[in-house]
Each structure stands twice: as C-alpha cells, then as structure tokens.
Design an enzyme around this catalytic site. Structure first.
Site, PDB file in Angstrom:
ATOM      1  N   ARG A  34      20.316  -2.132  -1.590  1.00 43.65           N
ATOM      2  CA  ARG A  34      20.461  -2.195  -3.059  1.00 43.65           C
ATOM      3  C   ARG A  34      21.904  -1.847  -3.461  1.00 43.65           C
ATOM      4  O   ARG A  34      22.471  -2.470  -4.351  1.00 43.65           O
ATOM      5  CB  ARG A  34      19.509  -1.209  -3.741  1.00 43.65           C
ATOM      6  CG  ARG A  34      18.054  -1.349  -3.355  1.00 43.65           C
ATOM      7  CD  ARG A  34      17.293  -2.340  -4.204  1.00 43.65           C
ATOM      8  NE  ARG A  34      15.882  -2.277  -3.890  1.00 43.65           N
ATOM      9  CZ  ARG A  34      15.259  -3.025  -2.968  1.00 43.65           C
ATOM     10  NH1 ARG A  34      15.930  -3.943  -2.288  1.00 43.65           N
ATOM     11  NH2 ARG A  34      13.962  -2.882  -2.734  1.00 43.65           N
ATOM     12  N   GLU A 178      -1.340   2.721  -1.715  1.00 39.69           N
ATOM     13  CA  GLU A 178      -0.567   1.500  -1.988  1.00 39.69           C
ATOM     14  C   GLU A 178      -0.772   0.421  -0.936  1.00 39.69           C
ATOM     15  O   GLU A 178      -0.151   0.452   0.119  1.00 39.69           O
ATOM     16  CB  GLU A 178       0.939   1.806  -2.083  1.00 39.69           C
ATOM     17  CG  GLU A 178       1.748   0.543  -2.379  1.00 39.69           C
ATOM     18  CD  GLU A 178       3.250   0.753  -2.490  1.00 39.69           C
ATOM     19  OE1 GLU A 178       3.721   1.883  -2.296  1.00 39.69           O
ATOM     20  OE2 GLU A 178       3.952  -0.235  -2.759  1.00 39.69           O
ATOM     21  N   LYS A 220      -2.029   1.845  -6.235  1.00 42.22           N
ATOM     22  CA  LYS A 220      -0.776   1.133  -6.528  1.00 42.22           C
ATOM     23  C   LYS A 220      -0.820  -0.213  -5.814  1.00 42.22           C
ATOM     24  O   LYS A 220      -0.367  -0.340  -4.670  1.00 42.22           O
ATOM     25  CB  LYS A 220       0.427   1.966  -6.041  1.00 42.22           C
ATOM     26  CG  LYS A 220       1.752   1.231  -6.147  1.00 42.22           C
ATOM     27  CD  LYS A 220       2.943   2.146  -5.973  1.00 42.22           C
ATOM     28  CE  LYS A 220       4.225   1.325  -5.953  1.00 42.22           C
ATOM     29  NZ  LYS A 220       5.417   2.094  -6.208  1.00 42.22           N
ATOM     30  N   SER A 262       6.091  -3.791  -8.386  1.00 44.32           N
ATOM     31  CA  SER A 262       6.687  -5.021  -8.922  1.00 44.32           C
ATOM     32  C   SER A 262       6.952  -6.050  -7.829  1.00 44.32           C
ATOM     33  O   SER A 262       7.034  -7.258  -8.135  1.00 44.32           O
ATOM     34  CB  SER A 262       7.950  -4.724  -9.741  1.00 44.32           C
ATOM     35  OG  SER A 262       8.980  -4.151  -8.977  1.00 44.32           O
ATOM     36  N   GLY A 263       7.112  -5.623  -6.601  1.00 45.05           N
ATOM     37  CA  GLY A 263       7.069  -6.536  -5.447  1.00 45.05           C
ATOM     38  C   GLY A 263       7.994  -7.738  -5.440  1.00 45.05           C
ATOM     39  O   GLY A 263       7.666  -8.748  -4.816  1.00 45.05           O
ATOM     40  N   GLY A 264       9.138  -7.681  -6.136  1.00 46.39           N
ATOM     41  CA  GLY A 264      10.066  -8.806  -6.113  1.00 46.39           C
ATOM     42  C   GLY A 264      10.006  -9.656  -7.380  1.00 46.39           C
ATOM     43  O   GLY A 264      10.746 -10.630  -7.521  1.00 46.39           O
ATOM     44  N   ARG A 292      12.025  -1.935  -8.078  1.00 46.63           N
ATOM     45  CA  ARG A 292      13.063  -2.894  -8.444  1.00 46.63           C
ATOM     46  C   ARG A 292      13.017  -3.296  -9.917  1.00 46.63           C
ATOM     47  O   ARG A 292      14.062  -3.434 -10.556  1.00 46.63           O
ATOM     48  CB  ARG A 292      12.950  -4.147  -7.556  1.00 46.63           C
ATOM     49  CG  ARG A 292      13.506  -3.924  -6.174  1.00 46.63           C
ATOM     50  CD  ARG A 292      13.026  -4.970  -5.207  1.00 46.63           C
ATOM     51  NE  ARG A 292      11.639  -4.748  -4.821  1.00 46.63           N
ATOM     52  CZ  ARG A 292      10.943  -5.535  -4.000  1.00 46.63           C
ATOM     53  NH1 ARG A 292      11.514  -6.610  -3.500  1.00 46.63           N
ATOM     54  NH2 ARG A 292       9.711  -5.251  -3.675  1.00 46.63           N
TER      55      ARG A 292
HETATM   56  P1  13P Z   1       8.811  -2.417  -6.139  1.00 48.95           P
HETATM   57  O1  13P Z   1       8.318  -2.230  -7.554  1.00 48.95           O
HETATM   58  O2  13P Z   1      10.257  -2.746  -6.057  1.00 48.95           O
HETATM   59  O3  13P Z   1       7.913  -3.334  -5.355  1.00 48.95           O
HETATM   60  O4  13P Z   1       8.739  -0.994  -5.447  1.00 48.95           O
HETATM   61  C1  13P Z   1       7.611  -0.245  -5.574  1.00 48.95           C
HETATM   62  C2  13P Z   1       7.383   0.535  -4.346  1.00 48.95           C
HETATM   63  O5  13P Z   1       7.331   1.742  -4.385  1.00 48.95           O
HETATM   64  C3  13P Z   1       7.197  -0.196  -3.093  1.00 48.95           C
HETATM   65  O6  13P Z   1       6.680   0.680  -2.142  1.00 48.95           O
END
Ligand code: 13P
Length: 339
Positions: A34, A178, A220, A262-264, A292
């Site tokens: 990042r 998650e 999550k 948010s996953g991308g 992200r």
């Molecule tokens: P993102 O929202 O960027 O996917 O990150 C969340 C997260 O904690 C991934 O493990």
C-alpha cells in the site's frame, strides 16, 4: 465482571447503529504494498505515523466503533506519546487485534488455502488483552475456481475458525469470524452465492460443535458478487438481494452484527452495496469492517507528507461518515460531492 458480561459489553460497544469497524491490521507485506503505491517506504516509524494519523482523526468515533490492529501497533505511540490502543479506548473506540498468521496452500489439495496461527494462540491473546485488545480477528481465505474451494478446504477452514473463536471467548475476547471468498476470477454471481452458502453453513456448524456463543461473535464476510473478471456487472440492489438470500439461509439471527469486508471494491461501490443491504429489514445489524475502502483515499491524500495529514484525516472522516449513513440505509450518491 464475568467473562460473559465482558463479551456482552464489548459487543454492545461495537455493534451500534450508524457505526462500523476500521480494519488497519495490514501485515508488514501488505502495508509495504500500500505504501509502495504512494512511494512511501514501509519503516516502523512510517507505519506508526500513518496509523497515528488514522486513529487521531477528529470525529471518527461518531462512525467507527472498533479498530483492528496489527501486533506491532499495540506497542506504538501517538506523537504525544500515548499508546495507540489507549488513543482509541479514550475515544470510545474498541481496540482489536488480528491474530491469524496468514494463509498458505492446503497440502494435497491444489488451489485450496488454509490459515495458520492456532499454536500458542491463547498466550498471544492474553498478551494482546493485557495491551488493551478486547476483540480479535481471524481470516480464512477461499479462492473460487471450477473446483475450488473443495469440501475439504471448507471443512478444514471452518474447524480452524471455530477453534480460534472458542479460545477467544474463553478469554473474554470477542472473535471476529472472517471467511473471505476472494473476488478474483471470472465466476458469476450465482457461483459466488453457492460458495458463500456452503462456506457459511459449515462455519456455523463448526461454531456450534465448539460451543461458541453466537451472541458474542461478529461475522466479517464477503458480499455475494460476480468475480472481477466476469462479463456481467451487478448493481448494488442485485448484490444486496443475492447476499441477503444467502445470509438468511446460513447466519442464525442470534449473531448480533455482520460487518462486511471490502475485498477490492472501490470505496464508492463498497458504500453503495452496504446501503442497498440496509434499505430493508434484516435480523442482524449490517455494517462495515473495511480496510481498503476506508483507507485508499487516505493514502492518496497523505502521500507520506506531514503537511497532508489534515487532508488525509478529512478523507477518512468522509468515508467513515458515508459508510455510517450506509449502515442506516441513508446514503445517496450525491453525498460523494460534499467534503
Ligand atoms: P478489505 O476491506 O480491504 O478487504 O480489508 C478488510 C480486512 O480486514 C481483510 O482481512
């Protein structure tokens, strides 16, 4: 206070209307990526400065109820020498910690992944708790292909998540569960729905087997989405309908909060999708736990420069506010144009 009271108090502080979670728990490798995108070197000091910037942003406590941190952050301090978990706690934000040790290939099962980190987990959690962490996070990762994830990967990962959750609850730490189903690939929305349904069904079965109290976890998950290389895009409304259908089938109403990753997705997509899910009624509080989608605009504004800290904090506050509105189903695209 009993362990159950402690877990309940943490849940009540974290799961609140109009609020969600900031994921700031990037591993050294991920934060280096990042930072590289804005030409900042990933030194310990730069990571401290950046995370202090996030945590001291004026006003985020109105929209952020918890922050997931990486281990290193628990020992770091703000510019005025206050430990970063304490900075959060003083503002009413619950400090949390990522405790899995990342993922790797699941042996003898090509294309499948497994998450590491159960060895010594209780001792690590206890140490993190002494440093202020009141919740934890463990991420399982599933790749979609024609034959992945296999039923072996689904059951092996569910077992790990359930064992982690049980250890957390025994110590009075709320587990964030998650399961991330990756957006990579050209699969359809229907295929993603099928995978998430199978993954979540298995996870709740495993949580039950391991005596995990569902009222004291936060889920999550990923949203149900077409793969990023799929030919057809889906609207926020289509995503919300598909996601809620799968969740009603697989997530017991006893779970208090579902905080999506948010996953991308872009920041705007992540907010619009969350809003669409909150237009109707659901048995759980549906919110965000974005990494992200909250931080991209912050990094862009910051660029590693002290003179940009104010603008970077404004960018974080804006995304937190818009996602807070999306949690209530009150977000509109036109709000993107306000500061
Ligand atoms: P993102 O929202 O960027 O996917 O990150 C969340 C997260 O904690 C991934 O493990």
């Amino acid at each position: 206070m009993t362990i159950a009271d402690e877990l309940q108090a943490t849940i009540e502080q974290m799961v609140q209307p109009g609020k969600g979670i900031l994921a700031a728990d990037e591993s050294h490798l991920t934060i280096a990526k990042r930072f590289a995108a804005i030409k900042v070197e990933s030194t310990e000091e730069n990571r401290r400065v950046y995370r202090a910037l996030l945590f001291t942003t004026p006003g985020i406590e109105d929209y952020i109820s918890g922050v997931i941190q990486f281990e290193e952050t628990l020992d770091q301090t703000s510019d005025d020498d206050i430990l970063l978990p304490e900075v959060l706690a003083r503002r009413g934000i619950v400090p949390g910690i990522k405790v899995d040790k990342g993922k790797g290939p699941l042996a003898l099962s090509p294309g499948d992944l497994i998450t590491y980190g159960l060895d010594g987990l209780a001792e690590r959690l206890q140490h993190c708790k002494s440093q202020g962490a009141r919740f934890a996070k463990w991420r399982d990762v599933y790749q979609i292909s024609g034959h992945n994830p296999t039923s072996l990967a689904i059951s092996a990962n569910a077992e790990m998540l359930a064992r982690y959750s049980a250890v957390c609850q025994e110590l009075g730490i709320v587990p964030i569960v998650e399961p991330e189903v990756l957006i990579d690939g050209d699969h359809s929305l229907a295929r993603c729905a099928e995978v998430i349904e199978a993954v979540q069904k298995e996870i709740f079965h495993a949580l039950h087997r391991h005596h995990v109290v569902l009222e004291h976890i936060i889920l999550k998950p990923s949203m149900v989405l077409p793969g990023k290389d799929h030919s057809v895009r889906a609207s926020p409304e289509e995503i919300a309908v598909a996601t809620l259908r799968v969740f009603r089938r697989t997530v017991p109403a006893a779970v208090p909060g579902i905080n999506f990753l948010s996953g991308g997705l872009s920041p705007e997509q992540a907010t619009a999708n969350l809003n669409a899910m909150n237009v109707g009624d659901a048995p759980w509080l549906l919110s965000f736990s974005y990494g992200r989608a909250l931080q991209q605009p912050v990094l862009q504004a910051w660029q590693g420069k002290a003179e940009n800290v104010g603008a970077a904090q404004q960018a974080l506050l804006k995304r937190a506010r818009l996602n807070g509105a999306a949690q209530r189903g009150e977000y509109q695209e036109s709000m993107e144009n306000t500061a």
